[in-house]
Design a protein around this motif. Structure first.
Motif, PDB file in Angstrom:
ATOM      1  N   LEU B  13       0.825  -1.200   0.000  1.00 18.43           N
ATOM      2  CA  LEU B  13       0.000   0.000   0.000  1.00 18.43           C
ATOM      3  C   LEU B  13       0.860   1.252   0.000  1.00 18.43           C
ATOM      4  O   LEU B  13       1.837   1.338   0.723  1.00 18.43           O
ATOM      5  CB  LEU B  13      -0.881  -0.035   1.258  1.00 18.43           C
ATOM      6  CG  LEU B  13      -1.958   1.016   1.340  1.00 18.43           C
ATOM      7  CD1 LEU B  13      -3.008   0.794   0.255  1.00 18.43           C
ATOM      8  CD2 LEU B  13      -2.603   0.975   2.712  1.00 18.43           C
ATOM      9  N   ASN B  14       0.454   2.236  -0.807  1.00 20.94           N
ATOM     10  CA  ASN B  14       1.148   3.514  -0.780  1.00 20.94           C
ATOM     11  C   ASN B  14       0.570   4.364   0.341  1.00 20.94           C
ATOM     12  O   ASN B  14      -0.203   5.270   0.114  1.00 20.94           O
ATOM     13  CB  ASN B  14       0.984   4.247  -2.100  1.00 20.94           C
ATOM     14  CG  ASN B  14       1.726   3.530  -3.200  1.00 20.94           C
ATOM     15  OD1 ASN B  14       2.705   2.841  -2.958  1.00 20.94           O
ATOM     16  ND2 ASN B  14       1.248   3.694  -4.406  1.00 20.94           N
ATOM     17  N   SER B  15       0.972   4.023   1.556  1.00 16.32           N
ATOM     18  CA  SER B  15       0.353   4.694   2.705  1.00 16.32           C
ATOM     19  C   SER B  15       0.632   6.192   2.671  1.00 16.32           C
ATOM     20  O   SER B  15      -0.178   6.999   3.123  1.00 16.32           O
ATOM     21  CB  SER B  15       0.870   4.091   3.999  1.00 16.32           C
ATOM     22  OG  SER B  15       2.260   3.852   3.875  1.00 16.32           O
ATOM     23  N   GLY B  16       1.769   6.557   2.133  1.00 17.77           N
ATOM     24  CA  GLY B  16       2.111   7.980   2.074  1.00 17.77           C
ATOM     25  C   GLY B  16       1.155   8.749   1.204  1.00 17.77           C
ATOM     26  O   GLY B  16       0.756   9.880   1.533  1.00 17.77           O
ATOM     27  N   ILE B  18      -1.937   8.237   0.748  1.00 17.85           N
ATOM     28  CA  ILE B  18      -3.201   8.464   1.460  1.00 17.85           C
ATOM     29  C   ILE B  18      -3.087   9.718   2.318  1.00 17.85           C
ATOM     30  O   ILE B  18      -3.929  10.612   2.259  1.00 17.85           O
ATOM     31  CB  ILE B  18      -3.544   7.249   2.344  1.00 17.85           C
ATOM     32  CG1 ILE B  18      -3.741   6.022   1.462  1.00 17.85           C
ATOM     33  CG2 ILE B  18      -4.759   7.531   3.200  1.00 17.85           C
ATOM     34  CD1 ILE B  18      -3.943   4.745   2.223  1.00 17.85           C
TER      35      ILE B  18
END
Lengths: 236, 171
Positions: B13-16, B18
């Motif tokens: 997941l590209n948490s950044g 988000i």
């Protein structure tokens, strides 16, 4: 067209730098449009002010069609930002895309499920927040058991389904549009004949994508207000 | 700290993204509210009030104009009635005056006629009296002359005739 994405690690989070770039570009464009349009405000609106006032009224009507203005007025700014941001985001990927070293840099930020789902989750979370804030926790909880208590599991599923469909609908439409544009430009337009053959379908698909982008921005805003109204209204 | 990802594919997941998307959206919302839509809505509200005000004013003016017109009409009616009455009065007065003048003229004429008649009567009497006096004196004269001359009957008649004639001429 398979492209990689330029990712970076920062403070333990993974960043897609293309997304960061495009989100920033979109925000800046929206802000510039809005500020330019409202720079010379006057009682007798001209040019861009007319356009922005039309947008304001348009969003106002979307809200009014879902709830009364007294409750819905607080979502006006949210709806305005959403519709303008998503519309601009949808349009950005249409004219071209930039690929550097096999990594896709320029695209619609809404062609990424992470971005659209972020917006969707934000909207749904806001709807829950306002549901509790405006109607109280008891009323909010009762919403999950009405009209019949055994519908509770369905209600829970509905919340997740809403979120997913809201985000993925936008993502799917925009991503599909860009894929097809990429195929037409990169796959078909390889020689002279191919380029000539690609011109008409590309133009047609771009026109259609503009339409789809506008419609998706409208639908996203509309559904946001529908979910808000569902949580906020008193007769549910 | 910034390490460009060597792996091209999404590794989870590209948490950044988000966080960044959320942050940017909220910033955009705040900026738009402060610099664009806030003032715009302010001016829209202002215009709404302005228009409402104008309409109200226009309605008030309309009402006033209506009232004024009504008043004007009433005044007009009144003045017309007054004028009618004035004309009527004047006509009546004129009629009366005419009657009076005619009556006066008639009376005057009657009086004049009366005096003229009286004058004539008096003149006539005077004339008759004078004639009578003259005849008497003439008779005396004739008689004296007759006596003087001892005239014939014919001469006498002739003389008388002459004198009468003379008298007639003298008158």
């Amino acid at each position: 067209m398979e492209h990689g994405s330029p990712t970076a690690e920062f403070l333990g989070f993974t960043f897609n730098l293309a997304n960061i770039l495009m989100i920033t570009v979109t925000s800046v464009i929206v802000f510039i449009i809005a500020v330019l349009a409202t720079r010379n405000l006057s009682m007798k609106p001209t040019g861009m002010q007319n356009f922005l006032e039309w947008v304001v009224d348009f969003v106002k009507n979307i809200i009014k069609s879902n709830m009364d203005w007294k409750t819905g007025g607080r979502f006006h700014m949210l709806g305005l930002t959403l519709i303008m941001y998503i519309f601009v985001a949808n349009m950005l990927g249409l004219p071209f895309s930039v690929v550097i070293d096999g990594k896709l840099w320029w695209k619609s930020p809404t062609a990424d499920p992470v971005v659209t789902l972020t917006l969707a989750i934000m909207v749904v979370a806001l709807s829950h927040y306002y549901g509790i804030k405006l109607n109280g926790f008891g009323h909010y909880m009762k919403g999950f058991f009405s009209p019949m208590w055994f519908l509770f599991p369905l209600k829970i599923i509905e919340e997740f389904a809403n979120t997913l469909t809201l985000g993925l609908r936008l993502y799917g439409n925009i991503f599909a549009g860009e894929i097809l544009l990429g195929l037409l430009a990169g796959g078909l337009a390889t020689g002279v004949g191919g380029t000539v053959a690609a011109i008409i379908p590309t133009i047609a698909w771009q026109g259609f994508s503009v339409f789809v982008g506008a419609i998706q921005a409208f639908i996203f805003t509309m559904l946001t207000m529908v979910y808000m109204a569902h949580k906020v209204s008193h007769d549910h | 700290m910034f390490v460009l990802g060597a792996v091209a594919e999404h590794s989870g997941l590209n948490s950044g993204d988000i966080i960044f998307q959320l942050l940017m959206f909220l910033i955009l919302l705040a900026l738009l509210r402060k610099y664009a839509f806030g003032p715009l809505m302010g001016i829209m509200k202002q215009r709404e009030e302005h228009i409402a005000n104008e309409i109200e004013q226009a309605e008030k003016h309309h009402q006033e104009a209506k009232k004024l017109a009504e008043e004007q009409r009433a005044l007009m009616k009144q003045s017309r009635q007054e004028a009618q009455a004035l004309i009527e009065n004047a006509r009546k007065l004129g009629e009366e005056q005419k009657e009076q003048i005619i009556a006066a003229a008639r009376a005057e004429a009657e009086r004049l006629k009366e005096t003229a008649k009286k004058e004539i009567e008096r003149e006539k009497e005077q004339a008759v009296a004078a004639l009578r006096e003259q005849v008497a004196s003439l008779s005396v004269l004739i008689a004296s002359k007759v006596i003087e001359k001892e005239l014939t009957e014919q001469d006498q008649a002739k003389l008388i005739q002459e004198y009468i004639h003379e008298v007639g001429e003298g008158r």
